[in-house]
Scaffold this motif. Structure first.
Motif, PDB file in Angstrom:
ATOM      1  N   HIS A  35       0.836  -1.202   0.000  1.00 33.61           N
ATOM      2  CA  HIS A  35       0.000   0.000   0.000  1.00 33.61           C
ATOM      3  C   HIS A  35       0.870   1.251   0.000  1.00 33.61           C
ATOM      4  N   HIS A  36       0.533   2.178  -0.832  1.00 35.58           N
ATOM      5  CA  HIS A  36       1.195   3.472  -1.015  1.00 35.58           C
ATOM      6  C   HIS A  36       2.464   3.413  -1.853  1.00 35.58           C
ATOM      7  N   ALA A  37       2.915   2.233  -2.264  1.00 37.30           N
ATOM      8  CA  ALA A  37       4.073   2.166  -3.157  1.00 37.30           C
ATOM      9  C   ALA A  37       3.716   2.880  -4.462  1.00 37.30           C
ATOM     10  N   LYS A  38       4.707   3.475  -5.081  1.00 34.28           N
ATOM     11  CA  LYS A  38       4.490   4.275  -6.287  1.00 34.28           C
ATOM     12  C   LYS A  38       5.038   3.574  -7.529  1.00 34.28           C
ATOM     13  N   ILE A  39       4.235   3.640  -8.595  1.00 32.47           N
ATOM     14  CA  ILE A  39       4.609   3.102  -9.900  1.00 32.47           C
ATOM     15  C   ILE A  39       4.612   4.263 -10.879  1.00 32.47           C
ATOM     16  N   LEU A  40       5.736   4.474 -11.546  1.00 33.46           N
ATOM     17  CA  LEU A  40       5.813   5.491 -12.586  1.00 33.46           C
ATOM     18  C   LEU A  40       5.674   4.810 -13.937  1.00 33.46           C
ATOM     19  N   ILE A  41       4.711   5.250 -14.711  1.00 32.72           N
ATOM     20  CA  ILE A  41       4.623   4.858 -16.111  1.00 32.72           C
ATOM     21  C   ILE A  41       5.131   6.065 -16.882  1.00 32.72           C
ATOM     22  N   ALA A  42       6.332   5.922 -17.434  1.00 32.46           N
ATOM     23  CA  ALA A  42       7.038   7.049 -18.037  1.00 32.46           C
ATOM     24  C   ALA A  42       6.913   7.035 -19.551  1.00 32.46           C
ATOM     25  N   ASP A  43       6.688   8.216 -20.116  1.00 26.55           N
ATOM     26  CA  ASP A  43       6.682   8.315 -21.563  1.00 26.55           C
ATOM     27  C   ASP A  43       8.115   8.250 -22.082  1.00 26.55           C
ATOM     28  N   SER A  78      17.653   8.920 -14.420  1.00 27.91           N
ATOM     29  CA  SER A  78      18.085   9.864 -13.385  1.00 27.91           C
ATOM     30  C   SER A  78      16.964  10.374 -12.488  1.00 27.91           C
ATOM     31  N   LYS A  79      15.733  10.346 -12.933  1.00 28.23           N
ATOM     32  CA  LYS A  79      14.608  10.836 -12.131  1.00 28.23           C
ATOM     33  C   LYS A  79      13.815   9.650 -11.600  1.00 28.23           C
ATOM     34  N   LYS A  80      14.313   9.094 -10.477  1.00 29.20           N
ATOM     35  CA  LYS A  80      13.690   7.919  -9.877  1.00 29.20           C
ATOM     36  C   LYS A  80      13.989   7.894  -8.392  1.00 29.20           C
ATOM     37  N   GLY A  81      13.234   7.059  -7.679  1.00 23.27           N
ATOM     38  CA  GLY A  81      13.470   6.888  -6.260  1.00 23.27           C
ATOM     39  C   GLY A  81      14.617   5.919  -6.016  1.00 23.27           C
ATOM     40  N   PRO A  82      15.183   5.942  -4.808  1.00 24.62           N
ATOM     41  CA  PRO A  82      16.339   5.092  -4.498  1.00 24.62           C
ATOM     42  C   PRO A  82      16.030   3.595  -4.501  1.00 24.62           C
ATOM     43  N   ASN A  83      14.769   3.213  -4.382  1.00 20.03           N
ATOM     44  CA  ASN A  83      14.384   1.799  -4.347  1.00 20.03           C
ATOM     45  C   ASN A  83      13.737   1.327  -5.642  1.00 20.03           C
ATOM     46  N   ALA A  84      13.776   2.150  -6.673  1.00 19.48           N
ATOM     47  CA  ALA A  84      13.030   1.867  -7.894  1.00 19.48           C
ATOM     48  C   ALA A  84      13.770   0.918  -8.831  1.00 19.48           C
ATOM     49  N   THR A  85      13.006   0.011  -9.398  1.00 20.80           N
ATOM     50  CA  THR A  85      13.457  -0.827 -10.499  1.00 20.80           C
ATOM     51  C   THR A  85      12.951  -0.184 -11.784  1.00 20.80           C
ATOM     52  N   ASP A 138       7.382  19.417  -9.446  1.00 23.84           N
ATOM     53  CA  ASP A 138       6.912  18.705  -8.253  1.00 23.84           C
ATOM     54  C   ASP A 138       6.683  17.225  -8.566  1.00 23.84           C
ATOM     55  N   PHE A 139       6.314  16.919  -9.801  1.00 21.31           N
ATOM     56  CA  PHE A 139       6.147  15.525 -10.228  1.00 21.31           C
ATOM     57  C   PHE A 139       7.481  14.786 -10.100  1.00 21.31           C
ATOM     58  N   TYR A 140       8.551  15.412 -10.597  1.00 22.45           N
ATOM     59  CA  TYR A 140       9.877  14.796 -10.455  1.00 22.45           C
ATOM     60  C   TYR A 140      10.206  14.533  -8.989  1.00 22.45           C
ATOM     61  N   ASP A 141       9.891  15.486  -8.115  1.00 23.60           N
ATOM     62  CA  ASP A 141      10.139  15.308  -6.680  1.00 23.60           C
ATOM     63  C   ASP A 141       9.288  14.174  -6.110  1.00 23.60           C
ATOM     64  N   ALA A 142       8.046  14.060  -6.555  1.00 22.88           N
ATOM     65  CA  ALA A 142       7.158  12.995  -6.067  1.00 22.88           C
ATOM     66  C   ALA A 142       7.670  11.621  -6.472  1.00 22.88           C
ATOM     67  N   VAL A 143       8.313  11.541  -7.617  1.00 23.80           N
ATOM     68  CA  VAL A 143       8.876  10.269  -8.072  1.00 23.80           C
ATOM     69  C   VAL A 143      10.116   9.911  -7.259  1.00 23.80           C
ATOM     70  N   ALA A 173      11.410   7.322  -1.520  1.00 23.19           N
ATOM     71  CA  ALA A 173      11.658   5.921  -1.184  1.00 23.19           C
ATOM     72  C   ALA A 173      10.476   5.031  -1.528  1.00 23.19           C
ATOM     73  N   ASP A 174       9.285   5.599  -1.662  1.00 24.12           N
ATOM     74  CA  ASP A 174       8.092   4.814  -2.006  1.00 24.12           C
ATOM     75  C   ASP A 174       8.036   4.417  -3.475  1.00 24.12           C
ATOM     76  N   HIS A 175       8.844   5.044  -4.304  1.00 24.75           N
ATOM     77  CA  HIS A 175       8.849   4.729  -5.741  1.00 24.75           C
ATOM     78  C   HIS A 175       9.557   3.390  -5.938  1.00 24.75           C
ATOM     79  N   VAL A 176       8.790   2.371  -6.350  1.00 25.15           N
ATOM     80  CA  VAL A 176       9.343   1.019  -6.473  1.00 25.15           C
ATOM     81  C   VAL A 176       9.546   0.565  -7.914  1.00 25.15           C
ATOM     82  N   LEU A 177       8.853   1.200  -8.865  1.00 26.84           N
ATOM     83  CA  LEU A 177       8.906   0.711 -10.241  1.00 26.84           C
ATOM     84  C   LEU A 177       8.706   1.841 -11.235  1.00 26.84           C
ATOM     85  N   THR A 178       9.559   1.864 -12.263  1.00 27.51           N
ATOM     86  CA  THR A 178       9.340   2.692 -13.444  1.00 27.51           C
ATOM     87  C   THR A 178       9.176   1.756 -14.622  1.00 27.51           C
TER      88      THR A 178
END
Length: 148
Positions: free
Chosen positions: A20-28, A35-42, A114-119, A122-127
């Motif tokens: 719950h609350h983990a973040k998924i980025l679907i990037a264009d 370079s614009k990702k969280g420290p735990n992101a795959t 602010d979107f870049y900051d939200a990504v 530590a909650d960002h787990v996947l791009t």
């Protein structure tokens, strides 16, 4: 064989481990995913050639696999050289996908920087890096909880 639309093994592995609350980025295809990702992101590259795959295709796959509480879009700043006069057309595609799936979620824009900051949390787990060439097609999803 999995029953959801999503069958990609690495994406499925990351989503299965996320909570719950983990973040998924679907990037264009324009997003600086390296370079614009969280420290735990795959980061999973799904960008075969321009337009294949699109952010909406990735969204459909993810929505078949996990519950989502919130969907944020990258808002287009008025002073950006790539700005648009109105909402990006791709946002209507997302709304149609949500409606088709019977999901009562609204797109919530976050200003570009602010979107870049939200990504970059530590909650960002996947791009999921797509090859979508539409401007401002990026999505940041927040995983919800199963209600069944």
């Amino acid at each position: 064989m999995l029953r959801s639309t999503l069958i990609h093994p690495e994406i499925s592995r990351v989503l299965a481990a996320a909570g719950h609350h983990a973040k998924i980025l679907i990037a264009d295809g324009h997003y600086p995913a390296s370079s614009k990702k969280g420290p735990n992101a795959t980061v999973v590259s799904m960008n075969l050639m321009p337009g294949l795959i699109t952010c909406d295709q990735a969204l459909q796959a993810v929505l078949s696999a996990v519950p989502i509480d919130e969907i944020n879009t990258m808002n287009y700043p008025k002073d950006d050289p790539y700005t648009l006069d109105s909402d990006p057309p791709v946002w209507n595609e997302y709304r149609q996908t949500l409606a088709k799936l019977g999901m009562n979620l609204e797109l919530k824009p976050i200003d570009k920087w602010d979107f870049y900051d939200a990504v970059a949390t530590a909650d960002h787990v996947l791009t999921i890096q797509t090859a979508d060439t539409q401007r401002f097609a990026n999505l940041l999803l927040s995983i919800g909880v199963r209600m069944d």
